[in-house]
Design an enzyme around this catalytic site. Structure first.
Site, mmCIF file in Angstrom:
data_model
loop_
_atom_site.group_PDB
_atom_site.id
_atom_site.type_symbol
_atom_site.label_atom_id
_atom_site.label_comp_id
_atom_site.label_asym_id
_atom_site.label_seq_id
_atom_site.Cartn_x
_atom_site.Cartn_y
_atom_site.Cartn_z
ATOM 1 N N ARG A 88 11.982 -4.029 7.140
ATOM 2 C CA ARG A 88 11.520 -3.408 5.892
ATOM 3 C C ARG A 88 12.223 -4.010 4.676
ATOM 4 O O ARG A 88 11.597 -4.182 3.616
ATOM 5 C CB ARG A 88 11.696 -1.892 5.974
ATOM 6 N N TYR A 105 -1.029 10.432 12.250
ATOM 7 C CA TYR A 105 -0.015 10.945 11.330
ATOM 8 C C TYR A 105 -0.153 12.450 11.092
ATOM 9 O O TYR A 105 0.315 12.962 10.073
ATOM 10 C CB TYR A 105 -0.082 10.190 10.001
ATOM 11 N N ARG A 147 14.272 1.193 15.626
ATOM 12 C CA ARG A 147 14.454 1.857 14.323
ATOM 13 C C ARG A 147 15.555 1.143 13.525
ATOM 14 O O ARG A 147 15.450 1.000 12.310
ATOM 15 C CB ARG A 147 14.816 3.337 14.516
ATOM 16 N N ASN A 199 5.394 0.145 3.641
ATOM 17 C CA ASN A 199 6.675 -0.299 4.205
ATOM 18 C C ASN A 199 6.543 -1.164 5.458
ATOM 19 O O ASN A 199 7.455 -1.239 6.273
ATOM 20 C CB ASN A 199 7.602 0.894 4.419
ATOM 21 N N GLU A 232 2.095 7.642 21.206
ATOM 22 C CA GLU A 232 1.522 6.647 20.289
ATOM 23 C C GLU A 232 0.982 5.437 21.049
ATOM 24 O O GLU A 232 -0.074 4.884 20.690
ATOM 25 C CB GLU A 232 2.584 6.235 19.263
ATOM 26 N N LYS A 252 1.739 -2.882 9.615
ATOM 27 C CA LYS A 252 0.796 -2.120 8.795
ATOM 28 C C LYS A 252 -0.072 -3.048 7.933
ATOM 29 O O LYS A 252 0.215 -4.247 7.816
ATOM 30 C CB LYS A 252 1.590 -1.116 7.961
ATOM 31 N N THR A 256 13.081 4.094 5.944
ATOM 32 C CA THR A 256 11.689 4.267 5.505
ATOM 33 C C THR A 256 11.456 3.649 4.132
ATOM 34 O O THR A 256 10.449 2.971 3.902
ATOM 35 C CB THR A 256 11.342 5.776 5.463
ATOM 36 N N PHE A 315 2.034 13.052 0.241
ATOM 37 C CA PHE A 315 1.587 11.654 0.328
ATOM 38 C C PHE A 315 0.580 11.420 1.454
ATOM 39 O O PHE A 315 0.199 10.273 1.707
ATOM 40 C CB PHE A 315 2.796 10.713 0.506
ATOM 41 N N HIS A 335 5.728 0.271 11.430
ATOM 42 C CA HIS A 335 5.981 1.587 12.030
ATOM 43 C C HIS A 335 6.859 1.415 13.252
ATOM 44 O O HIS A 335 6.730 0.434 13.981
ATOM 45 C CB HIS A 335 4.652 2.220 12.468
#
Ligand code: IDP
Ligand code: MG
Length: 139
Positions: free
Chosen positions: A104, A51, A87, A114, A128, A11, A93, A59, A117
């Site tokens: 993270r 998203y 993950r 964070n 995606e 990100k 998260t 948010f 993704h």
């Protein structure tokens, strides 16, 4: 897309801080093969679409602002059990809840910013990946 693939984005915060190399190194060292890769800048429409599932969340505006403020690295990763294993590699998260050694935990500043993704299902990994990459960009 085969079920041994997942989709990731490094990100804008991770790119701004110069963490592209370190994060890709960790991804490779954890057994994932990079089968598509690019630096790209999402438009507001791109982020709102990517998203869309979160568009009722408080948010959402902040998330779109964050994801469009600078370039991201998009990638497709291949490994057995890719979605679940990735993950695990990225961690929770909220980096405050993320396990030691996760991406993270190492590189994220907050639940909003964070760093990375990771797709949450095989179906979303495929959606995606197709959102970001043409077929000729996937190996
Ligand atoms: P995930 O990225 O771990 O799958 P999601 O719940 O799908 O988490 O949320 C998508 C993204 O939205 C998060 O990665 C984070 O950037 C942002 N986000 C999630 N929850 C919050 C929040 O409570 N405040 C601000 N941003 C959030
Ligand atoms: Mg998610």
């Amino acid at each position: 897309m085969a079920t041994n693939r997942t989709f990731t984005m490094l990100k804008p915060d991770a790119v701004e801080k110069g963490h592209i190399g370190a994060i890709l190194e960790k991804i490779n060292a954890s057994g994932f093969r990079i089968v598509a890769l690019k630096l790209t800048h999402m438009t507001k429409a791109d982020a709102e679409s990517f998203y869309a599932i979160h568009n009722e969340r408080p948010f959402f505006g902040e998330l779109v602002e964050y994801m469009t403020r600078g370039p991201i690295v998009a990638a497709i990763l291949e490994k057995e059990n890719a979605v679940a294993d990735f993950r695990t590699l990225i961690g929770a998260t909220n980096p405050a809840d993320a396990a030691e050694g996760t991406i993270r935990k190492l590189y994220a500043a907050s639940i909003g910013e964070n760093a990375v993704h990771g797709s949450d299902s095989d179906e979303n990994a495929s959606i995606e990946a197709e959102f970001h990459f043409a077929g000729r960009e996937q190996f």
